[in-house]
Design a protein around this motif. Structure first.
Motif, PDB file in Angstrom:
ATOM      1  N   LEU A   4       0.740  -1.198  -0.150  1.00  0.00           N
ATOM      2  CA  LEU A   4       0.043  -0.014   0.147  1.00  0.00           C
ATOM      3  C   LEU A   4       0.861   1.084  -0.009  1.00  0.00           C
ATOM      4  CD1 LEU A   4      -2.925  -0.862   2.263  1.00  0.00           C
ATOM      5  CD2 LEU A   4      -3.033  -0.752  -0.074  1.00  0.00           C
ATOM      6  N   GLU A   5       1.965   1.254   0.657  1.00  0.00           N
ATOM      7  CA  GLU A   5       2.824   2.353   0.785  1.00  0.00           C
ATOM      8  C   GLU A   5       3.654   2.772  -0.651  1.00  0.00           C
ATOM      9  OE1 GLU A   5       5.944   2.302   3.681  1.00  0.00           O
ATOM     10  OE2 GLU A   5       4.177   1.896   5.198  1.00  0.00           O
ATOM     11  N   ALA A   6       3.964   1.576  -1.262  1.00  0.00           N
ATOM     12  CA  ALA A   6       4.451   1.645  -2.546  1.00  0.00           C
ATOM     13  C   ALA A   6       3.408   2.106  -3.783  1.00  0.00           C
ATOM     14  CB  ALA A   6       4.957   0.223  -3.117  1.00  0.00           C
ATOM     15  N   ALA A   7       2.038   1.760  -3.553  1.00  0.00           N
ATOM     16  CA  ALA A   7       1.003   1.999  -4.605  1.00  0.00           C
ATOM     17  C   ALA A   7       0.873   3.722  -4.120  1.00  0.00           C
ATOM     18  CB  ALA A   7       0.053   1.395  -4.064  1.00  0.00           C
ATOM     19  N   GLN A   8       0.843   4.044  -2.827  1.00  0.00           N
ATOM     20  CA  GLN A   8       0.547   5.551  -2.646  1.00  0.00           C
ATOM     21  C   GLN A   8       1.616   6.295  -3.195  1.00  0.00           C
ATOM     22  OE1 GLN A   8      -2.084   6.413  -0.540  1.00  0.00           O
ATOM     23  NE2 GLN A   8      -1.786   8.468  -1.367  1.00  0.00           N
ATOM     24  N   LYS A   9       2.959   5.921  -3.187  1.00  0.00           N
ATOM     25  CA  LYS A   9       3.976   6.629  -3.789  1.00  0.00           C
ATOM     26  C   LYS A   9       3.699   6.748  -5.476  1.00  0.00           C
ATOM     27  CE  LYS A   9       7.546   5.953  -0.232  1.00  0.00           C
ATOM     28  NZ  LYS A   9       8.674   5.150   0.049  1.00  0.00           N
ATOM     29  N   LYS A  10       3.277   5.666  -5.712  1.00  0.00           N
ATOM     30  CA  LYS A  10       3.308   5.673  -7.409  1.00  0.00           C
ATOM     31  C   LYS A  10       2.034   6.466  -7.821  1.00  0.00           C
ATOM     32  CE  LYS A  10       5.108   1.037  -8.447  1.00  0.00           C
ATOM     33  NZ  LYS A  10       4.667  -0.078  -9.191  1.00  0.00           N
ATOM     34  N   ILE A  11       0.897   6.313  -7.131  1.00  0.00           N
ATOM     35  CA  ILE A  11      -0.248   7.332  -7.330  1.00  0.00           C
ATOM     36  C   ILE A  11      -0.014   8.579  -7.152  1.00  0.00           C
ATOM     37  CG2 ILE A  11      -1.691   7.350  -5.217  1.00  0.00           C
ATOM     38  CD1 ILE A  11      -4.021   6.510  -7.029  1.00  0.00           C
ATOM     39  N   GLN A  12       0.768   9.304  -6.248  1.00  0.00           N
ATOM     40  CA  GLN A  12       1.203  10.402  -5.949  1.00  0.00           C
ATOM     41  C   GLN A  12       2.055  10.905  -6.911  1.00  0.00           C
ATOM     42  OE1 GLN A  12      -0.141  12.195  -3.687  1.00  0.00           O
ATOM     43  NE2 GLN A  12       0.621  13.945  -4.441  1.00  0.00           N
ATOM     44  N   THR A  13       3.007  10.196  -7.528  1.00  0.00           N
ATOM     45  CA  THR A  13       3.777  10.492  -8.895  1.00  0.00           C
ATOM     46  C   THR A  13       2.845  10.789 -10.281  1.00  0.00           C
ATOM     47  OG1 THR A  13       5.568   9.386  -8.169  1.00  0.00           O
ATOM     48  CG2 THR A  13       5.630   9.997 -10.299  1.00  0.00           C
TER      49      THR A  13
ATOM     50  N   THR B 186      -9.129  15.727  -6.794  1.00  0.00           N
ATOM     51  CA  THR B 186      -9.973  15.799  -5.683  1.00  0.00           C
ATOM     52  C   THR B 186      -9.661  14.957  -4.519  1.00  0.00           C
ATOM     53  OG1 THR B 186     -12.039  16.673  -7.070  1.00  0.00           O
ATOM     54  CG2 THR B 186     -12.217  15.933  -4.793  1.00  0.00           C
ATOM     55  N   GLU B 187      -9.590  13.393  -4.894  1.00  0.00           N
ATOM     56  CA  GLU B 187      -9.431  12.524  -4.064  1.00  0.00           C
ATOM     57  C   GLU B 187      -8.563  11.387  -4.681  1.00  0.00           C
ATOM     58  OE1 GLU B 187      -9.763  10.980  -0.338  1.00  0.00           O
ATOM     59  OE2 GLU B 187     -11.069  12.697  -0.939  1.00  0.00           O
ATOM     60  N   THR B 188      -7.507  10.818  -3.712  1.00  0.00           N
ATOM     61  CA  THR B 188      -6.784   9.656  -4.199  1.00  0.00           C
ATOM     62  C   THR B 188      -7.025   8.679  -3.102  1.00  0.00           C
ATOM     63  OG1 THR B 188      -4.690  10.360  -3.287  1.00  0.00           O
ATOM     64  CG2 THR B 188      -4.833  10.882  -5.298  1.00  0.00           C
ATOM     65  N   ILE B 189      -7.548   7.388  -3.698  1.00  0.00           N
ATOM     66  CA  ILE B 189      -7.821   6.309  -2.868  1.00  0.00           C
ATOM     67  C   ILE B 189      -6.921   5.093  -3.269  1.00  0.00           C
ATOM     68  CG2 ILE B 189      -9.644   4.577  -2.059  1.00  0.00           C
ATOM     69  CD1 ILE B 189     -11.667   6.874  -3.386  1.00  0.00           C
ATOM     70  N   VAL B 190      -6.154   4.680  -2.040  1.00  0.00           N
ATOM     71  CA  VAL B 190      -5.558   3.443  -2.352  1.00  0.00           C
ATOM     72  C   VAL B 190      -5.663   2.574  -1.204  1.00  0.00           C
ATOM     73  CG1 VAL B 190      -3.064   2.505  -2.094  1.00  0.00           C
ATOM     74  CG2 VAL B 190      -3.429   4.765  -3.147  1.00  0.00           C
ATOM     75  N   SER B 191      -6.246   1.434  -1.668  1.00  0.00           N
ATOM     76  CA  SER B 191      -6.857   0.327  -0.687  1.00  0.00           C
ATOM     77  C   SER B 191      -6.585  -0.943  -1.291  1.00  0.00           C
ATOM     78  CB  SER B 191      -8.411   0.656  -0.773  1.00  0.00           C
ATOM     79  OG  SER B 191      -8.866  -0.118   0.476  1.00  0.00           O
TER      80      SER B 191
END
Length: 141
Positions: free
Chosen positions: A63-72, A82-87
């Protein structure tokens, strides 16, 4: 019809950029909000008991790796997100929950036209389970 909130389901591959750019252009034209969602597999649902694994640690790392990728991905899009959802969990359930919680009226997702997608289509499951309009973007393999 004018959409107010568009949700893009991304797998964080290179194809995600194509999807988000299409969604951003549509959101701009509709003056809509744009949100992104990424759902990882929940390994505890697939556990067979044959190996000893620390699921919490593995799941948190993913989930941390996915959060970094989605932020990039967000940083490289010329449109406010508006919103980024990683789950993690069941894709259809998580997207349905996000639709309800975020008041989404359009879900955009990609679809590969390869052998496996013909057998195991996530898009088909989403079409059957979601209560809002969907835009399916064909992706080249």
């Amino acid at each position: 019809m004018t959409y107010k909130h568009i949700l893009v389901a991304v797998d964080l591959s290179d194809d995600s950029v194509i999807l988000v750019n299409k969604a951003a252009a549509l959101a701009k034209a509709c003056d809509a909000k744009l949100s992104l969602i990424h759902i990882d597999v929940n390994f505890t649902d697939m556990y067979t008991g044959f190996m000893e694994i620390n699921f919490a640690e593995t799941q948190n790392a993913m989930l941390e790796a996915a959060q970094k990728k989605i932020q990039t991905l967000v940083e490289n899009i010329d449109f406010p997100i508006t919103e980024t959802i990683v789950s993690s969990g069941d894709l259809c359930n998580e997207i349905s929950h996000a639709i309800e919680l975020q008041h989404v009226d359009l879900v955009l997702c990609g679809h590969h036209k390869d052998f496996w997608s013909k057998l195991l289509s996530t898009s088909r499951q989403l079409i059957n389970d979601t209560s809002v309009d969907m835009l399916i973007v064909p992706l080249e393999d």
